[in-house]
Design a protein around this motif. Structure first.
Motif, short mmCIF file in Angstrom:
data_model
loop_
_atom_site.label_atom_id
_atom_site.label_comp_id
_atom_site.label_asym_id
_atom_site.label_seq_id
_atom_site.Cartn_x
_atom_site.Cartn_y
_atom_site.Cartn_z
N ILE A 168 10.19 -0.78 -5.52
CA ILE A 168 9.16 -0.54 -4.48
C ILE A 168 9.53 -1.08 -3.26
N GLU A 169 9.62 -2.26 -3.03
CA GLU A 169 10.03 -2.91 -1.81
C GLU A 169 11.08 -2.21 -1.08
N ASP A 170 12.14 -1.92 -1.75
CA ASP A 170 13.27 -1.22 -1.14
C ASP A 170 12.73 0.28 -0.45
N ILE A 171 12.12 1.04 -1.12
CA ILE A 171 11.72 2.14 -0.74
C ILE A 171 10.72 1.93 0.59
N LEU A 172 9.84 1.01 0.45
CA LEU A 172 8.95 0.62 1.65
C LEU A 172 9.76 0.23 2.96
N ALA A 173 10.90 -0.22 2.64
CA ALA A 173 11.57 -0.61 3.98
C ALA A 173 12.28 0.66 4.72
N ILE A 174 12.34 1.74 4.04
CA ILE A 174 12.51 3.05 4.63
C ILE A 174 11.57 3.76 5.54
N PRO A 175 11.77 4.00 6.71
CA PRO A 175 10.97 4.48 7.53
C PRO A 175 10.23 5.70 7.31
N GLY A 176 8.95 5.77 7.24
CA GLY A 176 8.31 6.75 7.01
C GLY A 176 8.06 7.25 5.39
N VAL A 177 7.94 6.19 4.35
CA VAL A 177 7.96 6.18 3.01
C VAL A 177 6.73 5.47 2.70
N TYR A 178 5.88 6.40 1.99
CA TYR A 178 4.31 5.79 1.72
C TYR A 178 4.07 5.86 0.17
N PRO A 179 3.81 5.07 -0.52
CA PRO A 179 3.52 5.20 -1.97
C PRO A 179 2.06 5.54 -2.13
N HIS A 180 1.77 6.10 -3.30
CA HIS A 180 0.57 6.34 -3.53
C HIS A 180 0.40 6.18 -5.08
N LEU A 181 -0.17 5.06 -5.52
CA LEU A 181 0.00 4.61 -6.98
C LEU A 181 -1.10 4.83 -7.58
N TYR A 182 -1.22 5.59 -8.73
CA TYR A 182 -2.56 6.08 -9.44
C TYR A 182 -3.15 4.99 -10.15
N GLY A 183 -2.68 3.99 -10.29
CA GLY A 183 -3.47 2.80 -10.98
C GLY A 183 -3.79 3.08 -12.65
N LYS A 184 -2.70 3.99 -13.10
CA LYS A 184 -2.75 4.35 -14.54
C LYS A 184 -2.45 2.82 -15.37
N SER A 185 -3.14 2.46 -16.23
CA SER A 185 -3.09 1.19 -16.96
C SER A 185 -1.51 1.02 -17.36
N GLU A 186 -1.23 2.10 -18.01
CA GLU A 186 -0.01 1.94 -18.79
C GLU A 186 1.05 3.26 -18.37
N THR A 187 2.42 3.01 -18.42
CA THR A 187 3.43 3.99 -18.18
C THR A 187 3.77 4.51 -19.34
N LYS A 188 4.20 5.65 -19.43
CA LYS A 188 4.83 6.49 -20.65
C LYS A 188 6.09 7.37 -20.13
N PRO A 189 7.04 7.54 -20.79
CA PRO A 189 8.24 8.56 -20.29
C PRO A 189 7.45 9.89 -19.70
N GLY A 190 8.02 10.07 -18.40
CA GLY A 190 7.46 11.21 -17.89
C GLY A 190 6.21 11.45 -17.25
#
Lengths: 385, 385
Positions: B327-349
């Motif tokens: 995520i730090e790498d993509i934040l270094a690209i100008p104009g790239v904005y993350p929106h994390l949903y705060g889901k407690s666990e990841t699952k495939p897909g």
């Protein structure tokens, strides 16, 4: 392994007002855990933080207790107990901006001496300890007297133009500045992360309400020469460099008729003059502050559209639960966006919200500004029958 | 006097996922009181609502109890108990979109018949009640079989190309559509308020992940002819008119090689294909939905910058607390904005977040999309040592 920002890293914000509220809106996208400390249990942030603590921002023990469980601390108001923040920093917690810098900025006399020390352009000044010392400078009038501490939103500031004003001068340690015959008041917001990466927002031009001494409206980009914009930007960058600063720094400046740019004052936090960035830039000042204090790369500050911002101030003679009279009318204007701060009661001159206006150019913006200002008023709700 | 939206008007949202979370972010600016109902006590909204109730969205009594104290109800997921919403409506509460419309949209067979009834362009179809009825249509292959109910994010959909696929056909009431030889999948988001005012967002072009059958990325404006954009927009407007709709409606469509635009399906809520609007338009889809259901004027949907959106999906073989590797790498690209949903666990897909990308044109966006996709992966955190 250090805790990633999205994995429950606990950020504490001293202050739960509108700046904290908009910082939370941005923090939701980064999934940062937010704790708020504010003396008002109904502060604008109270419903949106993961934890909300009611308590004094200036009390050492309260701030220490608030910070005990947190990983990272920041502020949304300068008037905080910096000794406690330093003690938390000494415990190994991250505190941005640095408490020493916040303490320096809290005192307008220290701020001013910092500029002088680093050859940063600002108005000529003397420090005075009491009213008698002010009177001794009367030949230099017009002057602006600022209390070293406790000034905010125009409080603690006096313009001294004549003998009558002098009789009303503060009798306390002050900064006495030559009145600046400025053409414009402008502001630049700059951010710097711990790695030293910086980013500067577009320069804004501020128009003040002469009665309330608060920003009436502002717009970006400012109507300045390219040389003036570059000078303002260079000053902002020089400031964060000399301060070894981490976080967002708002720099209010004067544009003089001869083209010079002088620093007026600085604020170590998100700032009223940066609200436009929420709608008008890819990165808002709030997201930028988070990126800076989390040690992440700085975001793009390019202006996507010319923008203006109008403060929604409580109307004179109205106190009580707020009514935004005319808000439906302004929402019908294309490119007009309200940001209400959720303050439980309006008071004359209180900042209750702001409106961002997007438009294709300054004439279009100016027309919408006038429409907005003539259509909306913050009054109190009629009492229930 | 009716309660103004900012004066404690209580909005209830059925569903507390990422769409509700982003709706809350927008609602903060309107100072609307938000209550959330979701079966998951750790749903993405749980920390940000004024009240959060854990409970079933499909249980009549739960929804009735949730709505009892509220002024206005809306949804962020279709799979809700519409009978309860109708009963709350009958009690005089505002419910937008109308529960009857939500119920119709819940059933893909009903949806499709609605299009046919109103001469809205869509693929030829038949309704089948069981697998035998599907087999009887084998001469029409390739076909797409969709379960009438309970399909979501690619579930409940089968492409039937050959005898082997036919053997796997659902044995349940279905919609059987001719496979559309589409050139592109596009989407349009439209909003309508109770006064009948409408606004349409720029058309987006969606690129699907062929394995997961989820949107891989999308961009706006879509690469379509002006006539195709106008056709898509006209379809969206005709839909909200025929539905007498209030709120946000997402319309997924096919752009055919011959220039025709056909409706694929609709969703009565904010939609994945509208996330780009948060950063790229003055009015986000969330603010627009609020304006619509609050009876306020529609906001300006102009695109301030070409934009793309990449879903952040859980990586294969990773389950548990999420780690946004890179995520730090993509934040270094100008104009790239993350929106994390705060889901407690990841699952495939699993949809864990999205990234919005701003760029000056499609080639610039495409390059950043590839950078983002090759740099970030949603994995699980290593177990604590």
């Amino acid at each position: 392994m250090e805790k990633p920002f999205y994995a429950g890293k606990k950020l504490g914000i001293l202050g739960g007002g509108q700046l904290g509220r908009m910082l939370i809106q941005a923090a939701i996208d980064y999934d940062v855990h937010i704790s708020i400390l504010d003396p008002n249990p109904q502060a604008p942030c109270h419903a949106y933080a993961h934890t909300f603590t009611t308590g004094s921002l200036t009390d050492y023990d309260t701030v220490m207790a608030f910070g005990a469980d947190l990983d990272l601390l920041t502020i949304e108001i300068e008037n905080v107990n910096t000794e406690a923040l330093e003690a938390l920093q000494a415990q190994g917690k991250e505190v941005f901006p640095d408490p020493k810098t916040v303490r320096m900025i809290q005192d307008k006399r220290e701020q001013k001496q910092f500029y002088a020390r680093h050859d940063l352009p600002t108005s000529p000044f003397v420090l005075t300890d009491n009213r008698a010392a002010v009177l001794a400078e009367k030949a230099r009038m017009p002057l602006v007297q600022k209390l070293g501490k406790a000034g905010y939103d125009g409080r603690g500031v006096k313009v001294l133009k004549n003998e009558a004003d002098l009789a009303e001068a503060f009798d306390a340690p002050s900064l006495l500045e030559d009145f600046v015959p400025f053409e414009k008041e402008i502001a630049v917001i700059v951010a710097r992360n711990p790695q030293g990466e910086t980013a500067v927002f577009p320069t804004v031009e501020m128009v003040f309400d002469p009665v309330l001494n608060l920003v009436d409206y502002l717009f970006a980009p400012a109507q300045l020469s390219q040389a003036q914009v570059e000078a303002a930007t260079a000053i902002a960058l020089r400031l964060v460099d000399k301060l070894d600063y981490v976080g967002l720094l708002a720099v209010e400046m004067f544009a003089l008729k001869d083209g010079q740019i002088w620093i007026n004052e600085i604020a170590p936090r998100p700032h009223n003059s940066g609200h436009f960035s929420i709608k008008a830039c890819g990165t808002s000042q709030y997201e930028q502050h988070l990126r800076a204090i989390l040690g992440l790369p700085m975001g793009d500050t390019r202006l996507l559209s010319p923008a203006a911002m109008v403060n929604l101030l409580g109307a004179p003679d109205h106190r009580g639960p707020a009514r935004y009279e005319g808000i439906e009318d302004i929402l019908a204007i294309p490119g007009v966006y309200p940001h209400l701060y959720g303050k439980s009661e309006t008071k004359p001159g209180r900042k209750m919200g702001h409106v961002t206006i997007l438009g294709e150019d300054l004439p279009a913006l100016t027309q919408k500004i006038e429409q907005v200002k003539s259509s909306i008023q913050v009054k109190s709700l009629p009492a229930a029958p």
